[in-house]
Design a protein around this motif. Structure first.
Motif, PDB file in Angstrom:
ATOM      1  N   SER A 201      68.396  70.932  56.450  1.00 59.99           N
ATOM      2  CA  SER A 201      67.232  71.577  55.834  1.00 59.99           C
ATOM      3  C   SER A 201      67.514  71.969  54.395  1.00 59.99           C
TER       4      SER A 201
ATOM      5  N   SER B 202      67.701  68.893  52.109  1.00 61.37           N
ATOM      6  CA  SER B 202      66.367  68.348  51.902  1.00 61.37           C
ATOM      7  C   SER B 202      65.601  69.142  50.850  1.00 61.37           C
ATOM      8  N   VAL B 203      65.694  70.468  50.918  1.00 59.45           N
ATOM      9  CA  VAL B 203      65.000  71.321  49.953  1.00 59.45           C
ATOM     10  C   VAL B 203      65.621  71.170  48.560  1.00 59.45           C
TER      11      VAL B 203
ATOM     12  N   ASN C  41      67.049  68.482  47.392  1.00 56.83           N
ATOM     13  CA  ASN C  41      66.619  67.177  46.886  1.00 56.83           C
ATOM     14  C   ASN C  41      65.187  67.217  46.367  1.00 56.83           C
ATOM     15  N   LYS C  42      64.361  68.058  46.981  1.00 46.36           N
ATOM     16  CA  LYS C  42      62.954  68.112  46.589  1.00 46.36           C
ATOM     17  C   LYS C  42      62.710  69.044  45.404  1.00 46.36           C
ATOM     18  N   PHE C  43      63.450  70.168  45.345  1.00 42.02           N
ATOM     19  CA  PHE C  43      63.167  71.191  44.334  1.00 42.02           C
ATOM     20  C   PHE C  43      64.229  71.296  43.248  1.00 42.02           C
TER      21      PHE C  43
ATOM     22  N   ASP D 116      58.180  79.524  42.407  1.00 37.17           N
ATOM     23  CA  ASP D 116      58.363  78.448  43.387  1.00 37.17           C
ATOM     24  C   ASP D 116      58.603  78.958  44.806  1.00 37.17           C
TER      25      ASP D 116
ATOM     26  N   ILE E 143      58.716  76.703  48.322  1.00 38.52           N
ATOM     27  CA  ILE E 143      60.030  76.477  48.935  1.00 38.52           C
ATOM     28  C   ILE E 143      60.057  77.032  50.351  1.00 38.52           C
TER      29      ILE E 143
ATOM     30  N   GLU F 139      58.334  74.600  52.552  1.00 41.25           N
ATOM     31  CA  GLU F 139      59.174  73.440  52.830  1.00 41.25           C
ATOM     32  C   GLU F 139      60.226  73.750  53.891  1.00 41.25           C
TER      33      GLU F 139
END
Length: 349
Positions: free
Chosen positions: A233, A236-237, A239-241, A315, A319, A322
């Protein structure tokens, strides 16, 4: 010179069963195979394990961490429950390297005992394998040491270490954390692997038994619940943010009060709000039956928050959403403030 003749001795006579060790290796091989990544060049059984660094990194940095399970093992022995402490072992190292943004690559373990029980060792290593699967890293090797006279029968010790990788430009080190940033908390699965000397003292005081009902669950299952692994998790976060993930803190030994400051500049403090998350029943029970002061609770235990994530206020909601989509229970537990000269680096109000 004595004429005494001695009977022939073997290693087994001295307490070391080579055949049992070989049987354990054969049991481990299929468990390790489930964790293999494409970068692994050799399997279990060699003198050293080979792992190739992926070409997708321009400037790769290796991040390593090592840990054990602590006195949680004492309860595993007493309650004859060995299939979850291996997850704890992996989690403690993987969560540590994760805070710098590292993807876990591989894990090695060290299992030491006085007399090898293939059944117990298999249970432990099956937990290690499961922890590696959850983390997305390979169980690439390890060592099983049978040392007669060093450990009582039925007892053992565990240690392990994880190696991860991060792009140098993407290392998370907390240096961009500012006043006004939000402190998010990802829920823990229990006490994880910290504070068990105090937990055992309180259990001794109350005489609670592992099969005793505890809010609809067996008390032993609640106390020995394996440490939550946050790798998938959190990565993944990240990589996205990207750079919006300014800091991460694994709430391990030292609890909330001593771990969050490890990622803060000396002029900053984390102000946490105790009513922003619900403390799990286990911690309420520990505090009540141990008559543990609030400050001691926050310094010894994770109190329900296993990983802290520091992000910009702008953000925070995205976040949190997500993390929720990844199955994490996440709370907005505090904020970053200026630290006065007489202020502690983390405090709970």
């Amino acid at each position: 010179m004595s004429n005494l003749k001695y009977t022939s001795l073997s290693y087994r006579d001295a307490g070391v069963d080579i055949d049992a060790g070989e049987a354990l290796v054969e049991k481990i091989k299929p468990l390790a195979a489930k964790t293999m990544r494409p970068e692994v060049l050799t399997g279990i059984g060699g003198f050293g394990a080979l792992f190739e660094i992926s070409k997708k990194y321009n400037n790769p940095v290796l991040v390593s961490g090592t840990d054990g399970v602590g006195t949680k093992l004492r309860l595993a022995f007493d309650w004859n429950t060995h299939n979850t402490v291996g997850i704890d072992l992996v989690a403690m190292s993987v969560n540590d390297i994760l805070v710098q943004g590292a993807e876990p690559l591989f894990f090695l373990d060290y299992f030491a005992c006085g007399k090898l029980s293939v059944g117990i060792a298999s249970d432990v290593i099956s937990g290690i394998s499961k922890g590696c699967e959850i983390s997305g890293c390979s169980l690439i090797g390890g060592e099983t040491a049978e040392m007669p006279g060093m450990y009582p029968i039925g007892e053992y010790d565990l240690a392990g270490f994880a190696v991860g990788i991060v792009e140098k430009s993407s290392i998370i080190n907390g240096k961009y954390i500012n006043v006004g940033d939000v402190v998010l908390g990802l829920e823990s699965s229990g006490a994880h692997s910290n504070g068990y000397s105090l937990i055992r003292k309180i259990i001794e005081r109350t005489n609670y038994k592992p099969d005793q009902d505890f809010y609809g669950k067996a008390f032993g299952d609640v106390v020995l619940a394996p440490t939550k692994i946050y790798a998938k998790s959190v990565l993944s976060v990240i990589n996205k943010f990207g750079s919006s993930i300014k800091g991460l803190a694994h709430i391990t030994g030292g609890g909330l009060l001593d771990n969050i400051p490890r990622v803060l500049n000396s002029n900053l403090a984390a102000k946490l709000y105790k009513n922003s998350w619900k403390m799990p029943s286990l911690f309420n029970w520990l505090q009540e039956n141990g008559n543990v002061e609030d400050n001691e609770m926050y310094r010894v235990f994770n109190c329900g928050i296993g990983m802290v994530v520091i992000v910009p206020a702008s953000d925070a909601d995205l976040i949190m959403k997500e993390f929720s989509s990844m199955g994490e229970n996440v709370h907005r537990i505090g904020e970053i403030v200026n630290k006065d000269h007489d202020m502690t680096s983390t405090y709970v109000v």
